[in-house]
Design a protein around this motif. Structure first.
Motif, mmCIF file in Angstrom:
data_model
loop_
_atom_site.group_PDB
_atom_site.id
_atom_site.type_symbol
_atom_site.label_atom_id
_atom_site.label_comp_id
_atom_site.label_asym_id
_atom_site.label_seq_id
_atom_site.Cartn_x
_atom_site.Cartn_y
_atom_site.Cartn_z
ATOM 1 N N TYR A 218 0.889 -1.188 0.136
ATOM 2 C CA TYR A 218 -0.034 -0.089 0.002
ATOM 3 C C TYR A 218 0.895 1.230 0.171
ATOM 4 C CZ TYR A 218 -4.089 -2.978 0.395
ATOM 5 O OH TYR A 218 -4.955 -3.638 -0.096
ATOM 6 N N ASP A 219 2.151 1.229 0.600
ATOM 7 C CA ASP A 219 2.944 2.299 0.810
ATOM 8 C C ASP A 219 3.518 2.750 -0.897
ATOM 9 O OD1 ASP A 219 2.569 2.366 3.402
ATOM 10 O OD2 ASP A 219 4.514 1.616 3.751
ATOM 11 N N ASP A 220 3.411 1.634 -1.528
ATOM 12 C CA ASP A 220 3.719 1.995 -2.949
ATOM 13 C C ASP A 220 2.563 2.241 -3.808
ATOM 14 O OD1 ASP A 220 6.497 1.635 -1.883
ATOM 15 O OD2 ASP A 220 6.501 -0.428 -2.327
ATOM 16 N N ILE A 221 1.594 2.444 -3.577
ATOM 17 C CA ILE A 221 0.422 2.822 -4.345
ATOM 18 C C ILE A 221 -0.083 4.321 -4.030
ATOM 19 C CG2 ILE A 221 -1.812 2.331 -5.219
ATOM 20 C CD1 ILE A 221 -1.716 -0.690 -4.211
ATOM 21 N N GLU A 222 0.108 5.250 -5.205
ATOM 22 C CA GLU A 222 -0.236 6.687 -4.908
ATOM 23 C C GLU A 222 -1.680 6.782 -5.597
ATOM 24 O OE1 GLU A 222 3.301 9.113 -5.203
ATOM 25 O OE2 GLU A 222 1.982 10.630 -6.375
ATOM 26 N N VAL A 223 -2.282 7.722 -5.087
ATOM 27 C CA VAL A 223 -3.587 8.323 -5.909
ATOM 28 C C VAL A 223 -3.400 9.754 -6.323
ATOM 29 C CG1 VAL A 223 -5.984 8.774 -5.904
ATOM 30 C CG2 VAL A 223 -5.143 6.591 -4.939
ATOM 31 N N LEU A 224 -3.496 9.957 -7.459
ATOM 32 C CA LEU A 224 -3.392 11.257 -8.196
ATOM 33 C C LEU A 224 -4.545 11.819 -8.853
ATOM 34 C CD1 LEU A 224 -0.977 13.460 -8.606
ATOM 35 C CD2 LEU A 224 -0.480 12.314 -10.736
ATOM 36 N N ILE A 225 -5.018 12.832 -8.268
ATOM 37 C CA ILE A 225 -6.265 13.591 -9.017
ATOM 38 C C ILE A 225 -5.948 14.172 -10.310
ATOM 39 C CG2 ILE A 225 -8.099 15.088 -8.862
ATOM 40 C CD1 ILE A 225 -8.243 13.075 -6.788
ATOM 41 N N HIS A 226 -6.638 13.557 -11.447
ATOM 42 C CA HIS A 226 -6.239 13.890 -12.921
ATOM 43 C C HIS A 226 -7.558 14.299 -13.387
ATOM 44 C CE1 HIS A 226 -5.013 13.915 -16.967
ATOM 45 N NE2 HIS A 226 -4.973 12.901 -17.084
ATOM 46 N N PRO A 227 -7.982 15.457 -13.663
ATOM 47 C CA PRO A 227 -9.548 15.845 -13.862
ATOM 48 C C PRO A 227 -9.803 15.316 -15.325
ATOM 49 C CG PRO A 227 -8.501 17.485 -12.842
ATOM 50 C CD PRO A 227 -7.390 16.522 -12.759
ATOM 51 N N GLU A 228 -8.785 15.442 -16.211
ATOM 52 C CA GLU A 228 -9.176 14.944 -17.636
ATOM 53 C C GLU A 228 -9.323 13.527 -17.956
ATOM 54 O OE1 GLU A 228 -6.490 17.001 -16.743
ATOM 55 O OE2 GLU A 228 -7.008 19.016 -17.365
ATOM 56 N N SER A 229 -8.977 12.560 -16.969
ATOM 57 C CA SER A 229 -9.045 11.275 -17.290
ATOM 58 C C SER A 229 -8.372 10.783 -18.791
ATOM 59 C CB SER A 229 -10.449 10.619 -17.258
ATOM 60 O OG SER A 229 -10.941 10.753 -15.957
ATOM 61 N N ILE A 230 -7.241 11.340 -18.950
ATOM 62 C CA ILE A 230 -6.362 11.207 -20.324
ATOM 63 C C ILE A 230 -5.332 10.113 -19.939
ATOM 64 C CG2 ILE A 230 -5.002 12.022 -22.172
ATOM 65 C CD1 ILE A 230 -7.832 12.616 -22.370
ATOM 66 N N ILE A 231 -4.640 10.422 -18.835
ATOM 67 C CA ILE A 231 -3.530 9.379 -18.327
ATOM 68 C C ILE A 231 -4.228 8.469 -17.636
ATOM 69 C CG2 ILE A 231 -1.507 9.165 -17.075
ATOM 70 C CD1 ILE A 231 -0.586 11.880 -17.669
ATOM 71 N N HIS A 232 -4.332 7.214 -17.883
ATOM 72 C CA HIS A 232 -5.172 6.324 -17.314
ATOM 73 C C HIS A 232 -4.371 5.735 -15.865
ATOM 74 C CE1 HIS A 232 -8.239 7.260 -19.805
ATOM 75 N NE2 HIS A 232 -7.787 6.689 -20.937
ATOM 76 N N SER A 233 -3.204 5.737 -15.691
ATOM 77 C CA SER A 233 -2.438 5.341 -14.545
ATOM 78 C C SER A 233 -1.086 5.229 -15.042
ATOM 79 C CB SER A 233 -2.890 4.146 -13.984
ATOM 80 O OG SER A 233 -3.956 4.745 -12.970
ATOM 81 N N MET A 234 -0.078 5.124 -14.146
ATOM 82 C CA MET A 234 1.487 5.152 -14.475
ATOM 83 C C MET A 234 1.942 4.029 -13.594
ATOM 84 S SD MET A 234 2.050 9.181 -14.516
ATOM 85 C CE MET A 234 0.506 10.045 -13.983
ATOM 86 N N VAL A 235 3.342 3.609 -14.064
ATOM 87 C CA VAL A 235 4.173 3.076 -13.169
ATOM 88 C C VAL A 235 5.458 3.941 -13.048
ATOM 89 C CG1 VAL A 235 5.356 0.869 -12.796
ATOM 90 C CG2 VAL A 235 3.115 0.946 -13.842
#
Ligand code: NAD
Ligand code: MG
Length: 383
Positions: free
Chosen positions: A229-246
């Protein structure tokens, strides 16, 4: 030809799956499907998808349909879901049922050696500790349909697990991302159902507004990608264009981008490791969009996120309590019985009242899920 069983075909994900399959009839065939109670819509889908095995929720609907369509096998209830998900003809089960109801059919399908395309995140939230070992034992593939998890899965193609530094899960922030807690006190169901970027089923749209959806996704990511869990970060990105990252250990960050369209992760789960054209898909033009925005989430403002990390870290039976209480509170809000902020309050109360156990088995999970729902109903009834 991949033979698919679609659970929850009348839902938002289910119907988009039908759309994907219709455009790739040479590659896919839906041989079995399930619906809940929307029989009109099911019959409409049956005009284009000629599945030979169909499950509905109620027995009366099954009897009605069986009289009308003599050459199709109809089933009902949970036993029916298990029957169609384990048919020898089925290669992959796309589970697009909403909520805890998706858990048992997923487990039985894995035991029957079916690959799973999983939209039903609640399955992993409550029973990741049972599902992941089962997937390994039975040598099946568990392919994410959730857009963020598909993005992470795509970003990890060809990478080594030991090179991951962290996962960055993007979140649109839902319908109320710009509202203060004070303003959240009086929001309505209609306002909550207006998601800025995605058109989805009612439960997940409310979960997106509370951010319980993102909390569930944090737990889903933990199980799918075996990260702390320490290695999962939530980032608000209002446009929903970047669907997630590593982010990798050498500081490199790999992301998956695209216009918001659930048909892409659905299709990728079905075509993996190949890709096919997404018929009707809109190509991303960053030049037109101009700029993308990011913000760290405020864990006080989004209490659901804090509760989800807490439940995930505690593990054992706690995610099941969070999920069951949330499903019940979400439904009570949708029916106008409680306020928006009551949802997180009731979930927290259930978590505080629960007698935690480690490593619950399936029967215990079924009991705990029911306990959490009953607890929420009782609390609301007492008012
Ligand atoms: P939905 O409400 O639109 O559809 C749910 C489907 O499940 C329907 O076919 C319904 O009849 C069926 N169903 C509901 N309760 C059932 C029960 N007790 N027994 C049998 N069938 C039942 O939901 P959705 O938005 O398509 O979401 C489905 C799942 O996918 C959820 O777990 C959600 O979190 C996940 N998901 C959805 C989206 C999206 O864009 N809609 C995106 C990512 C993940
Ligand atoms: Mg998602």
């Amino acid at each position: 030809m991949k033979k698919i069983c679609v659970l929850g075909v009348t839902g938002s994900i289910g119907q988009q799956t039908v759309d994907v399959v219709k455009h790739h009839r040479d590659s896919f065939e839906i041989v079995a499907m399930s619906a809940g109670k929307n029989i009109d819509l099911l019959e409409k889908i049956m005009t284009t998808i000629h599945a030979k095995h169909i499950c509905v929720q109620n027995e009366e609907d099954m009897i009605y349909l069986q009289r009308k369509y003599k050459d199709i096998h109809f089933y009902c209830g949970e036993d029916g879901l298990i029957s169609i998900a384990t048919l020898s003809d089925v290669d992959i089960v796309l589970n697009a049922i909403v909520g805890f109801a998706g858990l048992v059919p997923t487990m039985k399908a894995i035991e029957a050696h079916k690959d799973i395309a999983l939209a039903n995140k609640e399955t992993l939230v409550v029973a990741g500790h049972l599902i992941i070992p089962l997937v390994k034992q039975n040598h099946v593939q568990l392919l994410p349909v959730d857009s963020e998890h598909s993005a992470i899965f795509q970003s990890l193609n060809g990478e080594r697990h030991c090179d991951i530094n962290k996962i960055i899960l993007t979140a649109s922030g839902g319908s109320f991302r710009d509202k203060s807690r004070l303003e959240l006190q009086h929001v309505t169901v209609e306002e909550a159902l207006k998601h800025p970027n995605w058109s989805m089923g009612a439960k997940i749209t409310i979960d997106s507004a509370t951010l319980f959806n993102k909390g569930l996704e944090v737990m889903e990511a933990k199980w799918l990608f075996d990260v702390d869990y320490d290695d999962i970060e939530v980032l608000i990105h209002p446009e929903s264009i970047i669907h997630s990252m590593v982010e990798f250990k050498d500081t490199s960050v790999i992301a998956q981008l695209g216009t918001p369209d659930m048909r892409l992760p659905i299709q990728y789960a079905l075509t993996y490791p190949e890709r096919q054209p997404l018929i009707g898909g809109k190509r991303l033009s960053l030049g037109e969009i101009g700029s993308l925005h990011f913000e760290k989430p405020d864990f006080h403002r989004f209490r659901a996120l804090a509760l989800s990390y807490e439940a995930g870290r505690k593990g054992g039976s706690m995610p099941c309590v969070l999920n069951g209480a949330n499903e019940q509170a979400n439904a009570l809000f949708l029916n106008g019985h409680i306020s928006f902020l009551d949802i997180e309050k009731l979930v927290e109360e259930a978590m505080r009242a629960h007698h935690w156990i480690d490593n619950p088995c399936l029967d215990q999970l079924i009991e705990i899920d029911q306990w959490a729902r009953d607890y929420v109903l009782e609390r609301v009834g007492e008012r």
